[in-house]
Design a protein around this motif. Structure first.
Motif, PDB file in Angstrom:
ATOM      1  N   SER A 176       0.803  -1.222   0.000  1.00 34.15           N
ATOM      2  CA  SER A 176       0.000   0.000   0.000  1.00 34.15           C
ATOM      3  C   SER A 176       0.838   1.274   0.000  1.00 34.15           C
ATOM      4  O   SER A 176       0.309   2.361  -0.229  1.00 34.15           O
ATOM      5  CB  SER A 176      -0.946   0.004   1.207  1.00 34.15           C
ATOM      6  OG  SER A 176      -0.215  -0.137   2.413  1.00 34.15           O
ATOM      7  N   GLU A 177       2.147   1.144   0.254  1.00 33.60           N
ATOM      8  CA  GLU A 177       3.032   2.303   0.203  1.00 33.60           C
ATOM      9  C   GLU A 177       3.832   2.360  -1.099  1.00 33.60           C
ATOM     10  O   GLU A 177       4.667   3.245  -1.281  1.00 33.60           O
ATOM     11  CB  GLU A 177       3.988   2.278   1.397  1.00 33.60           C
ATOM     12  CG  GLU A 177       3.285   2.394   2.743  1.00 33.60           C
ATOM     13  CD  GLU A 177       4.258   2.324   3.910  1.00 33.60           C
ATOM     14  OE1 GLU A 177       5.450   2.032   3.668  1.00 33.60           O
ATOM     15  OE2 GLU A 177       3.824   2.553   5.042  1.00 33.60           O
ATOM     16  N   GLY A 178       3.601   1.384  -1.981  1.00 34.27           N
ATOM     17  CA  GLY A 178       4.325   1.347  -3.247  1.00 34.27           C
ATOM     18  C   GLY A 178       5.591   0.534  -3.219  1.00 34.27           C
ATOM     19  O   GLY A 178       6.359   0.564  -4.186  1.00 34.27           O
ATOM     20  N   GLY A 179       5.835  -0.185  -2.138  1.00 31.75           N
ATOM     21  CA  GLY A 179       7.002  -1.063  -2.088  1.00 31.75           C
ATOM     22  C   GLY A 179       6.797  -2.283  -2.969  1.00 31.75           C
ATOM     23  O   GLY A 179       5.722  -2.886  -2.966  1.00 31.75           O
ATOM     24  N   ILE A 180       7.818  -2.638  -3.732  1.00 33.17           N
ATOM     25  CA  ILE A 180       7.736  -3.807  -4.604  1.00 33.17           C
ATOM     26  C   ILE A 180       7.886  -5.065  -3.757  1.00 33.17           C
ATOM     27  O   ILE A 180       8.909  -5.272  -3.103  1.00 33.17           O
ATOM     28  CB  ILE A 180       8.833  -3.780  -5.679  1.00 33.17           C
ATOM     29  CG1 ILE A 180       8.756  -2.486  -6.509  1.00 33.17           C
ATOM     30  CG2 ILE A 180       8.742  -5.007  -6.570  1.00 33.17           C
ATOM     31  CD1 ILE A 180       7.537  -2.357  -7.380  1.00 33.17           C
ATOM     32  N   VAL A 181       6.873  -5.909  -3.772  1.00 33.35           N
ATOM     33  CA  VAL A 181       6.884  -7.139  -2.971  1.00 33.35           C
ATOM     34  C   VAL A 181       7.332  -8.332  -3.807  1.00 33.35           C
ATOM     35  O   VAL A 181       8.210  -9.091  -3.413  1.00 33.35           O
ATOM     36  CB  VAL A 181       5.490  -7.406  -2.367  1.00 33.35           C
ATOM     37  CG1 VAL A 181       5.504  -8.694  -1.538  1.00 33.35           C
ATOM     38  CG2 VAL A 181       5.036  -6.231  -1.514  1.00 33.35           C
ATOM     39  N   THR A 182       6.731  -8.508  -4.973  1.00 38.53           N
ATOM     40  CA  THR A 182       7.043  -9.635  -5.849  1.00 38.53           C
ATOM     41  C   THR A 182       6.971  -9.170  -7.293  1.00 38.53           C
ATOM     42  O   THR A 182       6.071  -8.413  -7.657  1.00 38.53           O
ATOM     43  CB  THR A 182       6.041 -10.791  -5.646  1.00 38.53           C
ATOM     44  OG1 THR A 182       5.946 -11.121  -4.265  1.00 38.53           O
ATOM     45  CG2 THR A 182       6.476 -12.036  -6.422  1.00 38.53           C
ATOM     46  N   VAL A 183       7.912  -9.634  -8.127  1.00 39.07           N
ATOM     47  CA  VAL A 183       7.927  -9.297  -9.552  1.00 39.07           C
ATOM     48  C   VAL A 183       8.173 -10.566 -10.357  1.00 39.07           C
ATOM     49  O   VAL A 183       8.956 -11.426  -9.948  1.00 39.07           O
ATOM     50  CB  VAL A 183       9.034  -8.264  -9.887  1.00 39.07           C
ATOM     51  CG1 VAL A 183       9.069  -7.977 -11.391  1.00 39.07           C
ATOM     52  CG2 VAL A 183       8.822  -6.971  -9.125  1.00 39.07           C
ATOM     53  N   ARG A 184       7.505 -10.679 -11.474  1.00 42.68           N
ATOM     54  CA  ARG A 184       7.788 -11.746 -12.432  1.00 42.68           C
ATOM     55  C   ARG A 184       7.894 -11.132 -13.824  1.00 42.68           C
ATOM     56  O   ARG A 184       7.189 -10.176 -14.146  1.00 42.68           O
ATOM     57  CB  ARG A 184       6.703 -12.828 -12.405  1.00 42.68           C
ATOM     58  CG  ARG A 184       6.702 -13.673 -11.131  1.00 42.68           C
ATOM     59  CD  ARG A 184       7.957 -14.506 -11.013  1.00 42.68           C
ATOM     60  NE  ARG A 184       7.981 -15.370  -9.843  1.00 42.68           N
ATOM     61  CZ  ARG A 184       8.508 -15.034  -8.667  1.00 42.68           C
ATOM     62  NH1 ARG A 184       9.070 -13.827  -8.516  1.00 42.68           N
ATOM     63  NH2 ARG A 184       8.498 -15.874  -7.663  1.00 42.68           N
TER      64      ARG A 184
END
Length: 280
Positions: A176-184
């Motif tokens: 919710s703060e724009g932090g990248i959690v997971t990317v594929r």
């Protein structure tokens, strides 16, 4: 919430070197560049082939998990009992072991989709067969514009294959703060989103307070996948299609597109008010 550290570089199997001739450059000679690998990926349920997708040969367990959910083959990840990835000379075969009841239902609705190229509705024979989300998007807290800006600012650092080849899409789950959690990443935009959804499901991450961010246009299929997954907001770097807007409005999904670090367009739903607006 724990965030993924961006990998330093993609696995060597995801890119190959090529020596094209340059045209119109100051240096017209051949020079090696890295090209994204695209691999035929045969998805098999039990012993029954289902689809051949053109995909990047990484995170294939995530891919088939997300694909199985967004295709309506399973309703939850627990209905997948096992996944076997077998590299072949001509591509990759991914065999999925479904729970017995779910496999019987799958056989009852099986359709031939051979030759699909990462398209969410290729092979559908009638309009009535279009895959549609069965319920409205999950209610989540509105996303602040600053969160989308923050995610856009850091996304490229989480795209090693994209940085290397400039030929693949990425899909990210952001908090919710724009932090990248997971990317594929994947050569196909639908594949990238399915991989991301599958990664979240396989990791048991049920929190939907956040948003999806994709490096592509927002199409009908991307909206459907987001809603089936349970996201409340989908942000896309490129523009949406008319049907994507219509479906997002119908599903109650917040659709943000033409997203740039200096602004974005909200086509359906709403973002959280800026702090200054709240004060007034």
């Amino acid at each position: 919430m724990r965030r993924n550290d961006p990998p330093a570089q993609p696995p060597a199997s995801l890119a190959v070197s090529a020596r094209p001739l340059r045209f119109g450059a100051a240096d017209p000679g051949a020079r090696e560049i890295e090209v994204a690998v695209e691999t035929p990926t045969n998805i098999v349920y039990g012993t029954m082939p289902y689809a051949v997708m053109m995909a990047s040969p990484s995170d294939l367990e995530d891919f088939v998990t997300g694909f199985s959910l967004t295709e309506g083959i399973v309703r939850e990840a627990s209905e997948i009992r096992g996944i076997v990835v077998e590299p072949k000379d001509e591509g990759v075969v991914v065999t999925v072991d479904l729970a017995p009841g779910r496999f019987r239902e799958h056989l009852a609705r099986r359709r031939n989709l051979s030759g699909r190229t990462s398209c969410g509705i290729c092979g559908v024979e009638t309009i009535e067969d279009l895959p549609l989300a069965g319920a409205a998007a999950r209610r989540t807290s509105p996303v602040p514009p600053a969160a989308i800006e923050a995610a856009l600012g850091s996304l490229e650092a989480h795209q090693p294959l994209g940085q290397l080849t400039r030929a693949v899409h990425a899909a990210a789950w952001c908090d919710s703060e724009g932090g990248i959690v997971t990317v594929r990443e994947d050569v196909g935009r639908h594949n990238a989103l399915d991989k991301l959804i599958g990664a979240r499901l396989r990791a048991g991450q049920q929190d939907r307070e956040g948003f999806l961010l994709v490096t592509s246009r927002a199409s009908f299929e991307m909206v459907e996948k987001a809603a089936i997954f349970g996201a409340g907001t989908l942000a896309a770097i490129s523009a949406p299609t008319s049907l994507a807007i219509e479906r997002a409005r119908h599903l109650g999904l917040t659709l943000v597109a033409v997203a740039r670090r200096d602004g974005c367009i909200v086509f359906t739903g709403a973002l959280a008010p800026e702090p200054e607006s709240i004060a007034r």
